[in-house]
Design a protein around this motif. Structure first.
Motif, PDB file in Angstrom:
ATOM      1  N   VAL A  34       0.839  -1.195   0.000  1.00 37.04           N
ATOM      2  CA  VAL A  34       0.000   0.000   0.000  1.00 37.04           C
ATOM      3  C   VAL A  34       0.877   1.249   0.000  1.00 37.04           C
ATOM      4  N   GLY A  35       0.508   2.197  -0.832  1.00 38.34           N
ATOM      5  CA  GLY A  35       1.231   3.463  -0.866  1.00 38.34           C
ATOM      6  C   GLY A  35       0.281   4.637  -0.832  1.00 38.34           C
ATOM      7  N   TRP A  36       0.693   5.681  -0.141  1.00 36.74           N
ATOM      8  CA  TRP A  36      -0.009   6.966  -0.209  1.00 36.74           C
ATOM      9  C   TRP A  36       0.836   7.895  -1.082  1.00 36.74           C
ATOM     10  N   TYR A  37       0.203   8.445  -2.122  1.00 33.31           N
ATOM     11  CA  TYR A  37       0.830   9.406  -3.007  1.00 33.31           C
ATOM     12  C   TYR A  37       0.140  10.747  -2.813  1.00 33.31           C
ATOM     13  N   ARG A  38       0.825  11.783  -3.254  1.00 37.41           N
ATOM     14  CA  ARG A  38       0.188  13.092  -3.274  1.00 37.41           C
ATOM     15  C   ARG A  38       0.637  13.860  -4.503  1.00 37.41           C
ATOM     16  N   GLN A  39      -0.226  14.784  -4.909  1.00 36.22           N
ATOM     17  CA  GLN A  39       0.109  15.653  -6.038  1.00 36.22           C
ATOM     18  C   GLN A  39      -0.374  17.057  -5.733  1.00 36.22           C
ATOM     19  N   ALA A  40       0.574  17.976  -5.716  1.00 38.51           N
ATOM     20  CA  ALA A  40       0.265  19.377  -5.513  1.00 38.51           C
ATOM     21  C   ALA A  40       0.159  20.057  -6.875  1.00 38.51           C
ATOM     22  N   PRO A  41      -0.553  21.172  -6.945  1.00 38.96           N
ATOM     23  CA  PRO A  41      -0.699  21.878  -8.227  1.00 38.96           C
ATOM     24  C   PRO A  41       0.657  22.232  -8.821  1.00 38.96           C
ATOM     25  N   GLY A  42       0.836  21.870 -10.087  1.00 39.85           N
ATOM     26  CA  GLY A  42       2.066  22.206 -10.780  1.00 39.85           C
ATOM     27  C   GLY A  42       3.252  21.347 -10.427  1.00 39.85           C
ATOM     28  N   ALA A  49       4.327   7.790   1.654  1.00 37.15           N
ATOM     29  CA  ALA A  49       4.438   6.735   2.658  1.00 37.15           C
ATOM     30  C   ALA A  49       3.999   5.423   2.050  1.00 37.15           C
ATOM     31  N   SER A  50       4.562   4.335   2.563  1.00 35.04           N
ATOM     32  CA  SER A  50       4.185   3.021   2.065  1.00 35.04           C
ATOM     33  C   SER A  50       4.270   2.012   3.194  1.00 35.04           C
ATOM     34  N   ILE A  51       3.538   0.899   2.996  1.00 34.02           N
ATOM     35  CA  ILE A  51       3.550  -0.157   3.988  1.00 34.02           C
ATOM     36  C   ILE A  51       3.428  -1.493   3.269  1.00 34.02           C
ATOM     37  N   VAL A  92      -3.544  16.847  -3.291  1.00 30.19           N
ATOM     38  CA  VAL A  92      -4.518  15.765  -3.332  1.00 30.19           C
ATOM     39  C   VAL A  92      -3.773  14.479  -2.980  1.00 30.19           C
ATOM     40  N   TYR A  93      -4.316  13.751  -2.028  1.00 33.14           N
ATOM     41  CA  TYR A  93      -3.687  12.523  -1.545  1.00 33.14           C
ATOM     42  C   TYR A  93      -4.446  11.313  -2.079  1.00 33.14           C
ATOM     43  N   TYR A  94      -3.676  10.347  -2.576  1.00 36.77           N
ATOM     44  CA  TYR A  94      -4.243   9.144  -3.161  1.00 36.77           C
ATOM     45  C   TYR A  94      -3.703   7.907  -2.447  1.00 36.77           C
ATOM     46  N   CYS A  95      -4.567   6.948  -2.179  1.00 37.67           N
ATOM     47  CA  CYS A  95      -4.052   5.666  -1.719  1.00 37.67           C
ATOM     48  C   CYS A  95      -4.006   4.710  -2.906  1.00 37.67           C
ATOM     49  N   THR A  96      -3.079   3.790  -2.833  1.00 43.27           N
ATOM     50  CA  THR A  96      -2.869   2.848  -3.921  1.00 43.27           C
ATOM     51  C   THR A  96      -2.609   1.460  -3.371  1.00 43.27           C
ATOM     52  N   LEU A  97      -2.953   0.470  -4.163  1.00 39.51           N
ATOM     53  CA  LEU A  97      -2.628  -0.922  -3.868  1.00 39.51           C
ATOM     54  C   LEU A  97      -1.849  -1.490  -5.039  1.00 39.51           C
ATOM     55  N   GLY A  98      -0.821  -2.265  -4.725  1.00 36.96           N
ATOM     56  CA  GLY A  98      -0.069  -2.913  -5.777  1.00 36.96           C
ATOM     57  C   GLY A  98       0.484  -4.236  -5.302  1.00 36.96           C
ATOM     58  N   LEU A  99       0.593  -5.190  -6.204  1.00 35.77           N
ATOM     59  CA  LEU A  99       1.180  -6.464  -5.835  1.00 35.77           C
ATOM     60  C   LEU A  99       2.695  -6.343  -5.699  1.00 35.77           C
ATOM     61  N   TYR A 101       6.148  -3.621  -5.157  1.00 41.52           N
ATOM     62  CA  TYR A 101       6.533  -2.362  -4.535  1.00 41.52           C
ATOM     63  C   TYR A 101       6.453  -1.217  -5.537  1.00 41.52           C
ATOM     64  N   TYR A 102       5.770  -0.128  -5.115  1.00 38.23           N
ATOM     65  CA  TYR A 102       5.717   1.117  -5.866  1.00 38.23           C
ATOM     66  C   TYR A 102       5.271   0.911  -7.313  1.00 38.23           C
ATOM     67  N   THR A 103       4.423  -0.063  -7.523  1.00 43.17           N
ATOM     68  CA  THR A 103       3.825  -0.299  -8.832  1.00 43.17           C
ATOM     69  C   THR A 103       2.325  -0.460  -8.617  1.00 43.17           C
ATOM     70  N   PRO A 104       1.615   0.645  -8.459  1.00 41.78           N
ATOM     71  CA  PRO A 104       0.189   0.548  -8.130  1.00 41.78           C
ATOM     72  C   PRO A 104      -0.639  -0.127  -9.224  1.00 41.78           C
ATOM     73  N   ASP A 105      -1.509  -0.989  -8.770  1.00 41.70           N
ATOM     74  CA  ASP A 105      -2.506  -1.590  -9.657  1.00 41.70           C
ATOM     75  C   ASP A 105      -3.839  -0.857  -9.542  1.00 41.70           C
ATOM     76  N   TYR A 106      -4.062  -0.271  -8.395  1.00 43.72           N
ATOM     77  CA  TYR A 106      -5.331   0.411  -8.145  1.00 43.72           C
ATOM     78  C   TYR A 106      -5.075   1.747  -7.431  1.00 43.72           C
ATOM     79  N   TRP A 107      -5.899   2.727  -7.788  1.00 42.81           N
ATOM     80  CA  TRP A 107      -5.825   4.061  -7.210  1.00 42.81           C
ATOM     81  C   TRP A 107      -7.187   4.457  -6.644  1.00 42.81           C
ATOM     82  N   GLY A 108      -7.154   5.189  -5.529  1.00 42.33           N
ATOM     83  CA  GLY A 108      -8.364   5.807  -5.043  1.00 42.33           C
ATOM     84  C   GLY A 108      -8.660   7.086  -5.828  1.00 42.33           C
ATOM     85  N   GLN A 109      -9.769   7.712  -5.485  1.00 45.76           N
ATOM     86  CA  GLN A 109     -10.204   8.900  -6.213  1.00 45.76           C
ATOM     87  C   GLN A 109      -9.489  10.151  -5.743  1.00 45.76           C
TER      88      GLN A 109
END
Length: 117
Positions: A34-42, A49-51, A92-99, A101-109
């Motif tokens: 699981v990873g939390w990503y974020r994206q700020a404007p520009g 963070a990841s677990i 904007v913060y996104y959670c992700t799941l991946g099988l 490491y750091y290769t998300p298969d799924y993203w939240g909104q």
């Protein structure tokens, strides 16, 4: 159908705290990285963070000591506790799941976090 639903974002003053949650459904949550990503404007999207399946955690230098990621496999939920928030944490913060490491298969909104006085 896999769904990741984030919650807990909002407006907070500098120095304040927020706890983000991400509830997963339609997936064997416990086997995923699981990873939390974020994206700020520009700015480019970054992982903050990841677990792992076994609970090992990792943090970006910019949030180390302030953010804590955790997971509850019984509830299919991951959390991001954010303390001592700074204006530069606004994104904007996104959670992700991946099988893998750091290769998300799924993203939240995504959920907006705004740190401002």
């Amino acid at each position: 159908q896999v769904q990741l639903v984030e919650s807990g974002g909002g407006l907070v003053q500098p120095g304040g705290s927020l706890r983000l949650s991400c509830a997963a459904s339609g997936v064997a949550f416990s086997i995923y990285f699981v990873g939390w990503y974020r994206q700020a404007p520009g700015k480019q999207r970054e992982v903050v963070a990841s677990i792992t399946r076994s609970g090992d955690t990792n943090y970006a230098d910019s949030v180390k000591g302030r953010f804590t990621i955790s997971r509850d496999n019984a509830k299919n939920t991951v959390y991001l506790q954010m303390n001592s928030l700074k204006p530069e944490d606004t994104a904007v913060y996104y959670c992700t799941l991946g099988l893998y490491y750091y290769t998300p298969d799924y993203w939240g909104q995504g959920t907006q976090v705004t740190v401002s006085s």
